[in-house]
Design an enzyme around this catalytic site. Structure first.
Site, short mmCIF file in Angstrom:
data_model
loop_
_atom_site.label_atom_id
_atom_site.label_comp_id
_atom_site.label_asym_id
_atom_site.label_seq_id
_atom_site.Cartn_x
_atom_site.Cartn_y
_atom_site.Cartn_z
N GLY A 100 0.80 -1.23 0.00
CA GLY A 100 0.00 0.00 0.00
C GLY A 100 0.82 1.27 0.00
O GLY A 100 1.99 1.28 -0.40
N HIS A 111 23.01 4.55 30.43
CA HIS A 111 23.87 5.71 30.18
C HIS A 111 24.99 5.35 29.20
O HIS A 111 25.54 4.27 29.32
CB HIS A 111 24.48 6.16 31.51
CG HIS A 111 25.47 7.27 31.36
ND1 HIS A 111 25.09 8.57 31.14
CD2 HIS A 111 26.83 7.26 31.38
CE1 HIS A 111 26.18 9.32 31.04
NE2 HIS A 111 27.25 8.55 31.17
#
Ligand code: NAI
Length: 463
Positions: free
Chosen positions: A40, A451
């Site tokens: 699509g 981190h």
């Protein structure tokens, strides 16, 4: 006549995911009818090709802007080849559409290549693409998932050569010197990002008083600022386009802004003013009563909360029913419709659909904005974290960026989040997850944010 449990008309992310769900989860015998390529708009003319081009263009712009500061040399002379960019895009699209074809096969979904037209509530005619012979199929349920196409506004000159929709722009073979974009919505701003990163002088003309009018005000204001200051994109808001003319080998876009008439010249003009439902040719004459029963005045297919139309056994999902026209919404609606037609009762939280815009920095939002909470008289607290203080943002030299959230004042339950930062489109799912499960800021603070990451910004915000 071949008989199925479910016939799906349209092979986009709404239709093909519904086909997989019906076959896998419910053991349905499924047929899918697609007139073009499987995948699509999303895979062939939307999400995937645009994000592929954007990724390349933004990589180029980022290295050219910051390369030297990062220690790279020769970056000022970096260039691009439009044919190679397009080649990469085509390769990505091909791989994904072939993948969908493989999924249809492995889930035993029969694919018919052609136009599907509803004959009555249980029969669909396939006007085959590669044969003059029509095939009639029978099914217990029909799912309309035909999607949408770009709208062309009634502006004089909108039919001139060089005035394009996003479909045509995606195959642009040459670099552009100047591009005018009519409509500063999602498509308009992503194409502005793409072409400005490729060195094109871009002008955006938006009828409303701000770009991205459906998003949080601070997000549209901040994106407008970055677009103007860092990328040289010219943005005109509260501006109405009156006419497009051909002048001296260029297109001239005439618009009215603050009651003054102005004009801007361009090689190409992009129309990005919304999308219309694809229903042309969807109903045979024998089904004109069904068409009259289920089509709205705006040409959309009307459905109830189960995605069923007023015609018994016919369901519809995705862009063709209007609402939020996004691939991930179409997929969720398709799966829900399939569950409901198989006797389940499934629903989607439409109030927490994440929206993602692939500008640089990226933009994403989910749930309520502060303004929406105020409109509903909900007492809230708001928090904002400037990502300028985030290590990962400094490492990658990203633009001005931030994360904000809105939570219920008393309970601290998260209600919404808006982000403009690198990887916002990936990180927004964390906030969606939190809202869906009624998490408070304290709940969100229980986890350790790794981190150094952009997600530490979320950790800072919820603590
Ligand atoms: P849109 O509705 O987002 O934006 C259209 C804009 O055009 C609006 O701001 C409107 O005020 C303006 N406009 C309308 N007529 C105008 C005129 N005559 N002159 C100037 N401005 C005018 O529609 P868009 O950008 O075409 O996107 C269509 C759909 O595709 C949307 O539902 C969007 O969410 C979806 N989409 C989503 C993407 C994503 O999630 N990243 C990417 C691309 C499209």
């Amino acid at each position: 006549m071949e008989k199925y449990d479910l016939i799906i008309i349209g092979g986009g992310p709404g239709g093909y995911e519904a086909a997989i769900e019906a076959a896998k989860a419910y053991g349905n015998k499924v047929a899918i009818i697609e007139k073009d390529r499987l995948g699509g708009t999303c895979l062939n003319r939307g999400c995937i090709p645009t994000k592929t081009l954007l990724h390349t263009a933004d990589t180029l712009a980022h290295v050219m802007r910051h390369g030297e500061e990062m220690g790279l040399t020769g970056t000022g002379a970096l260039d691009y080849d439009m044919a190679m960019l397009q080649g990469h895009k085509t390769a990505v699209v091909d791989q994904l559409t072939n993948g969908v074809a493989g999924l249809m096969k492995s889930n035993k979904v029969t694919v018919y290549n052609g136009m599907g037209a509803i004959q009555d509530a249980h029969h669909v005619v396939v006007k085959q693409s590669d044969s003059a012979e029509d095939i009639t199929l029978e099914a217990q349920h029909i799912l309309i998932a035909t999607g949408s196409y770009p709208a062309v506004p009634p502006i004089p000159g909108a039919d001139l050569p060089g005035v394009m929709t996003s479909d045509d722009m995606l195959d642009q073979a040459e670099p552009l010197e100047e591009l005018v974009i009519i409509g500063g919505g999602v498509i308009g701003m992503e194409f502005a990002e793409l072409y400005s990163a490729l060195g094109t002088k871009v002008t955006v003309i938006e009828a409303l008083d701000r770009i991205l009018a459906n998003m949080d005000k601070e997000l549209s204001r901040s994106l407008a600022m970055v677009a103007k200051k860092s990328k040289g994109i010219d943005i005109h808001t509260s501006a109405m386009v009156k006419e497009i003319k051909e002048e001296g080998g260029k297109l001239s876009v005439i618009y009215e802004e603050k009651e003054k008439s102005n004009s801007v010249a361009a090689d190409k003009v992009l129309l990005s003013v919304g999308r219309r439902a694809n229903t042309a040719g969807l109903f045979e004459e024998t089904a004109s009563d069904i068409a009259a029963q289920i089509l709205t005045e705006r040409g959309l297919v009307a459905v109830d909360e189960n995605y069923e139309t007023a015609a018994d056994g016919i369901y519809a999902i995705g862009d063709v029913i209007g609402g939020i026209q996004l691939a991930h919404v179409a997929t969720a609606e398709g799966r829900t419709a399939v569950a409901n037609m198989n006797g389940g009762r499934s629903a989607i939280r439409m109030d927490i659909v994440p929206s993602c815009i692939y500008t640089s920095p990226e933009i994403a939002g989910v749930g309520m904005t502060e303004a929406e909470a105020k409109d509903q008289a909900i007492e809230v607290i708001t928090k904002k974290y400037p990502m300028g203080a985030n290590g990962r943002t400094l490492i990658s030299m990203e633009e001005r960026s931030f994360i904000k959230l809105v939570a219920e004042k008393e309970s601290h339950k998260l209600l919404g989040a808006q982000m403009m930062c690198a990887r916002a489109t990936d990180m927004i799912a964390q906030f969606a997850q939190a809202i869906a499960n009624g998490l408070t800021l304290e709940d969100m603070a229980k986890v350790i944010y790794p981190h150094p990451t952009y997600s530490e910004g979320i950790g800072e915000l919820v603590r």
